[in-house]
Design a protein around this motif. Structure first.
Motif, PDB file in Angstrom:
ATOM      1  N   ARG A  80       4.194   4.366  25.261  1.00 27.68           N
ATOM      2  CA  ARG A  80       4.613   3.011  24.895  1.00 27.68           C
ATOM      3  C   ARG A  80       2.929   2.336  24.913  1.00 27.68           C
ATOM      4  O   ARG A  80       2.911   1.623  24.718  1.00 27.68           O
ATOM      5  N   GLY A  81       2.323   2.188  25.969  1.00 27.44           N
ATOM      6  CA  GLY A  81       1.297   1.748  25.982  1.00 27.44           C
ATOM      7  C   GLY A  81       0.271   1.771  24.577  1.00 27.44           C
ATOM      8  O   GLY A  81      -0.448   1.118  24.401  1.00 27.44           O
ATOM      9  N   ALA A  82       0.150   3.198  24.128  1.00 33.39           N
ATOM     10  CA  ALA A  82      -0.969   3.543  23.171  1.00 33.39           C
ATOM     11  C   ALA A  82      -0.224   2.819  22.382  1.00 33.39           C
ATOM     12  O   ALA A  82      -0.854   1.967  21.217  1.00 33.39           O
ATOM     13  N   LEU A  83       1.465   2.295  21.856  1.00 33.71           N
ATOM     14  CA  LEU A  83       1.652   1.757  20.648  1.00 33.71           C
ATOM     15  C   LEU A  83       1.644   0.621  20.934  1.00 33.71           C
ATOM     16  O   LEU A  83       0.915   0.073  19.802  1.00 33.71           O
ATOM     17  N   HIS A  84       1.174   0.191  22.133  1.00 35.74           N
ATOM     18  CA  HIS A  84       1.085  -1.434  22.037  1.00 35.74           C
ATOM     19  C   HIS A  84       0.089  -1.731  21.677  1.00 35.74           C
ATOM     20  O   HIS A  84      -0.819  -2.963  21.330  1.00 35.74           O
ATOM     21  N   ALA A  85      -1.449  -0.998  22.197  1.00 35.38           N
ATOM     22  CA  ALA A  85      -2.865  -0.681  21.811  1.00 35.38           C
ATOM     23  C   ALA A  85      -2.838  -0.686  20.453  1.00 35.38           C
ATOM     24  O   ALA A  85      -3.294  -1.716  20.144  1.00 35.38           O
ATOM     25  N   TRP A  86      -2.597   0.156  20.252  1.00 35.83           N
ATOM     26  CA  TRP A  86      -3.162   0.069  18.186  1.00 35.83           C
ATOM     27  C   TRP A  86      -2.257  -0.824  18.009  1.00 35.83           C
ATOM     28  O   TRP A  86      -2.542  -1.323  17.038  1.00 35.83           O
ATOM     29  N   ALA A  87      -1.530  -1.157  18.105  1.00 35.59           N
ATOM     30  CA  ALA A  87      -0.143  -1.521  17.651  1.00 35.59           C
ATOM     31  C   ALA A  87      -1.050  -3.452  17.209  1.00 35.59           C
ATOM     32  O   ALA A  87      -1.664  -4.073  16.028  1.00 35.59           O
ATOM     33  N   HIS A  88      -1.660  -3.742  18.398  1.00 41.44           N
ATOM     34  CA  HIS A  88      -2.239  -5.428  18.039  1.00 41.44           C
ATOM     35  C   HIS A  88      -4.252  -4.465  17.415  1.00 41.44           C
ATOM     36  O   HIS A  88      -4.626  -5.925  16.923  1.00 41.44           O
ATOM     37  N   SER A  89      -4.230  -3.327  18.206  1.00 37.08           N
ATOM     38  CA  SER A  89      -6.045  -3.236  16.887  1.00 37.08           C
ATOM     39  C   SER A  89      -5.561  -3.401  15.508  1.00 37.08           C
ATOM     40  O   SER A  89      -6.115  -4.111  14.186  1.00 37.08           O
ATOM     41  N   TYR A  90      -4.559  -3.130  15.387  1.00 38.11           N
ATOM     42  CA  TYR A  90      -4.313  -2.454  14.238  1.00 38.11           C
ATOM     43  C   TYR A  90      -4.104  -4.568  13.333  1.00 38.11           C
ATOM     44  O   TYR A  90      -5.051  -4.514  12.250  1.00 38.11           O
ATOM     45  N   ARG A  91      -3.267  -4.844  14.364  1.00 35.47           N
ATOM     46  CA  ARG A  91      -3.201  -6.193  13.179  1.00 35.47           C
ATOM     47  C   ARG A  91      -4.486  -7.109  13.127  1.00 35.47           C
ATOM     48  O   ARG A  91      -4.168  -7.403  12.557  1.00 35.47           O
ATOM     49  N   ASP A  92      -5.197  -6.455  14.333  1.00 39.18           N
ATOM     50  CA  ASP A  92      -6.250  -7.012  14.557  1.00 39.18           C
ATOM     51  C   ASP A  92      -7.234  -7.832  12.550  1.00 39.18           C
ATOM     52  O   ASP A  92      -7.781  -7.834  12.526  1.00 39.18           O
ATOM     53  N   ALA A  93      -6.924  -6.453  12.593  1.00 41.18           N
ATOM     54  CA  ALA A  93      -7.285  -5.796  11.509  1.00 41.18           C
ATOM     55  C   ALA A  93      -7.797  -6.406  10.546  1.00 41.18           C
ATOM     56  O   ALA A  93      -8.198  -6.643   8.936  1.00 41.18           O
ATOM     57  N   LEU A  94      -5.824  -6.135   9.472  1.00 40.02           N
ATOM     58  CA  LEU A  94      -5.320  -6.481   9.293  1.00 40.02           C
ATOM     59  C   LEU A  94      -5.634  -8.304   9.127  1.00 40.02           C
ATOM     60  O   LEU A  94      -4.882  -9.158   7.632  1.00 40.02           O
ATOM     61  N   SER A  95      -5.377  -9.537  10.230  1.00 43.03           N
ATOM     62  CA  SER A  95      -5.639 -10.548  10.202  1.00 43.03           C
ATOM     63  C   SER A  95      -6.360 -11.160   9.144  1.00 43.03           C
ATOM     64  O   SER A  95      -6.698 -11.898   8.983  1.00 43.03           O
ATOM     65  N   ASP A  96      -7.531 -10.030   9.595  1.00 39.69           N
ATOM     66  CA  ASP A  96      -8.735 -10.682   8.806  1.00 39.69           C
ATOM     67  C   ASP A  96      -9.206 -10.807   7.195  1.00 39.69           C
ATOM     68  O   ASP A  96      -9.964 -10.733   6.646  1.00 39.69           O
ATOM     69  N   HIS A  97      -8.506  -9.673   6.969  1.00 43.95           N
ATOM     70  CA  HIS A  97      -7.932  -8.824   5.260  1.00 43.95           C
ATOM     71  C   HIS A  97      -6.135  -9.327   4.784  1.00 43.95           C
ATOM     72  O   HIS A  97      -6.232  -8.085   4.264  1.00 43.95           O
ATOM     73  N   PRO A  98      -5.789  -9.803   4.998  1.00 45.39           N
ATOM     74  CA  PRO A  98      -4.261 -10.363   4.698  1.00 45.39           C
ATOM     75  C   PRO A  98      -4.051 -10.243   3.127  1.00 45.39           C
ATOM     76  O   PRO A  98      -3.260  -9.316   2.850  1.00 45.39           O
ATOM     77  N   ASN A  99      -4.855 -10.430   2.261  1.00 45.05           N
ATOM     78  CA  ASN A  99      -4.719 -10.340   0.902  1.00 45.05           C
ATOM     79  C   ASN A  99      -4.700  -8.459   0.561  1.00 45.05           C
ATOM     80  O   ASN A  99      -4.151  -8.114  -0.821  1.00 45.05           O
ATOM     81  N   ILE A 100      -5.727  -7.769   1.695  1.00 45.65           N
ATOM     82  CA  ILE A 100      -5.089  -6.068   0.728  1.00 45.65           C
ATOM     83  C   ILE A 100      -4.302  -5.659   1.229  1.00 45.65           C
ATOM     84  O   ILE A 100      -4.149  -4.567   1.110  1.00 45.65           O
ATOM     85  N   VAL A 101      -2.982  -6.103   2.515  1.00 49.85           N
ATOM     86  CA  VAL A 101      -1.648  -5.502   2.970  1.00 49.85           C
ATOM     87  C   VAL A 101      -0.931  -5.195   1.583  1.00 49.85           C
ATOM     88  O   VAL A 101      -0.679  -3.970   2.301  1.00 49.85           O
ATOM     89  N   PRO A 102      -0.490  -5.808   0.612  1.00 51.23           N
ATOM     90  CA  PRO A 102       0.162  -4.744  -0.198  1.00 51.23           C
ATOM     91  C   PRO A 102      -0.263  -3.693  -0.371  1.00 51.23           C
ATOM     92  O   PRO A 102       0.594  -2.682  -0.755  1.00 51.23           O
ATOM     93  N   VAL A 103      -1.985  -3.562  -0.417  1.00 50.05           N
ATOM     94  CA  VAL A 103      -3.194  -1.662  -1.109  1.00 50.05           C
ATOM     95  C   VAL A 103      -1.608  -1.214  -0.158  1.00 50.05           C
ATOM     96  O   VAL A 103      -1.971   0.061  -0.123  1.00 50.05           O
ATOM     97  N   LEU A 104      -2.092  -1.679   1.829  1.00 49.44           N
ATOM     98  CA  LEU A 104      -1.894  -1.074   2.405  1.00 49.44           C
ATOM     99  C   LEU A 104      -0.399  -0.404   2.170  1.00 49.44           C
ATOM    100  O   LEU A 104       0.262   1.032   2.888  1.00 49.44           O
ATOM    101  N   ALA A 105       0.394  -1.473   1.909  1.00 48.69           N
ATOM    102  CA  ALA A 105       1.806  -1.295   2.470  1.00 48.69           C
ATOM    103  C   ALA A 105       2.483  -0.360   1.507  1.00 48.69           C
ATOM    104  O   ALA A 105       3.139   0.916   1.389  1.00 48.69           O
ATOM    105  N   ARG A 106       1.389   0.833   0.356  1.00 50.36           N
ATOM    106  CA  ARG A 106       2.283   2.052  -0.462  1.00 50.36           C
ATOM    107  C   ARG A 106       1.569   2.823   0.555  1.00 50.36           C
ATOM    108  O   ARG A 106       2.429   3.813  -0.021  1.00 50.36           O
ATOM    109  N   GLY A 107       1.762   3.279   1.482  1.00 58.86           N
ATOM    110  CA  GLY A 107       1.035   4.466   2.085  1.00 58.86           C
ATOM    111  C   GLY A 107      -0.194   4.971   2.310  1.00 58.86           C
ATOM    112  O   GLY A 107      -0.596   4.343   1.451  1.00 58.86           O
ATOM    113  N   PRO A 108      -0.198   6.352   3.204  1.00 59.17           N
ATOM    114  CA  PRO A 108      -1.488   6.443   3.119  1.00 59.17           C
ATOM    115  C   PRO A 108      -1.619   6.679   1.542  1.00 59.17           C
ATOM    116  O   PRO A 108      -3.638   7.571   1.527  1.00 59.17           O
TER     117      PRO A 108
END
Length: 213
Positions: A80-108
């Motif tokens: 649980r703690g790991a998912l919480h910390a990871w979610a914030h790190s992931y969102r922080d990375a995306l918040s600086d580059h929101p326009n690339i989210v549609p590409v990321l949403a396709r999957g890895p």
């Protein structure tokens, strides 16, 4: 005196220039012509590093994924703690580059950083005792939530004109015009509220796993 040499063209330089275009103008702004002009090279020279525009955008997306901290998944069974910390790190990375989210949403796909991310989450969940099928669903669920939160600001969706929301039509939106100026408070609070609810729900499911084993 010899003229200074231009920096050699590289994948890293191309990705950096493409990321700047995506951030400033969106995905449609990326083209070989625009990138070549920004880099001071001829268009065909880009094809020595990338075959298509889509490959360039995939590389930009992977560079964003590479910024996400995964170290919390190495610390033991606190899923649980790991998912919480990871979610914030992931969102922080995306918040600086929101326009690339549609590409990321396709999957890895085949993106190395994206695959490392998926592997880390799945591995940590199964190591904590989640069944593989449920670990897969947790990874998907977290991605849906995090990517969705990064697409746009809820608070910015309302204008700051108090006359825009007539109480006769919208009796519960009398303060909606104040949301835009409170963007950080609203959006960050919503993310944390949703993340807590999501993790609380998973914790209940995890407890149920213990009862059946």
């Amino acid at each position: 005196m010899a003229r200074p040499r231009k920096p050699l063209l590289s994948r890293a330089r191309i990705v950096e220039a493409a990321a700047a275009l995506v951030d400033a103008e969106g995905l449609e702004a990326v083209s070989t012509r625009r990138l070549a002009a920004a880099l001071g090279v001829s268009g065909p020279s880009l094809y020595n590093h990338f075959r298509t525009k889509d490959e360039i955008l995939e590389a930009v997306a992977d560079a964003v994924s590479a910024r996400v901290d995964l170290s919390m998944f190495e610390g033991g069974p606190d899923w649980r703690g790991a998912l919480h910390a990871w979610a914030h790190s992931y969102r922080d990375a995306l918040s600086d580059h929101p326009n690339i989210v549609p590409v990321l949403a396709r999957g890895p796909g085949r993106r190395p950083a994206g695959l490392r991310l998926a592997d880390a989450v799945f591995g940590a969940m199964t190591a904590a005792g989640w069944p593989p099928a449920q670990a897969t669903r947790i990874g998907a669920l977290m991605r849906y939530f995090i990517l969705g939160s990064a697409v746009a600001s809820f608070a910015r969706g309302f204008v700051d004109d108090e006359t825009a929301y007539d109480p006769a039509d919208y009796p519960h939106l009398g303060q909606a015009h104040l949301l835009a100026e409170r963007q950080h408070e609203v959006d960050e609070g919503a993310f944390e509220t949703g993340l807590a609810a999501l993790l609380d729900g998973l914790a209940l499911q995890y407890e149920a796993l213990d009862e059946t084993t």
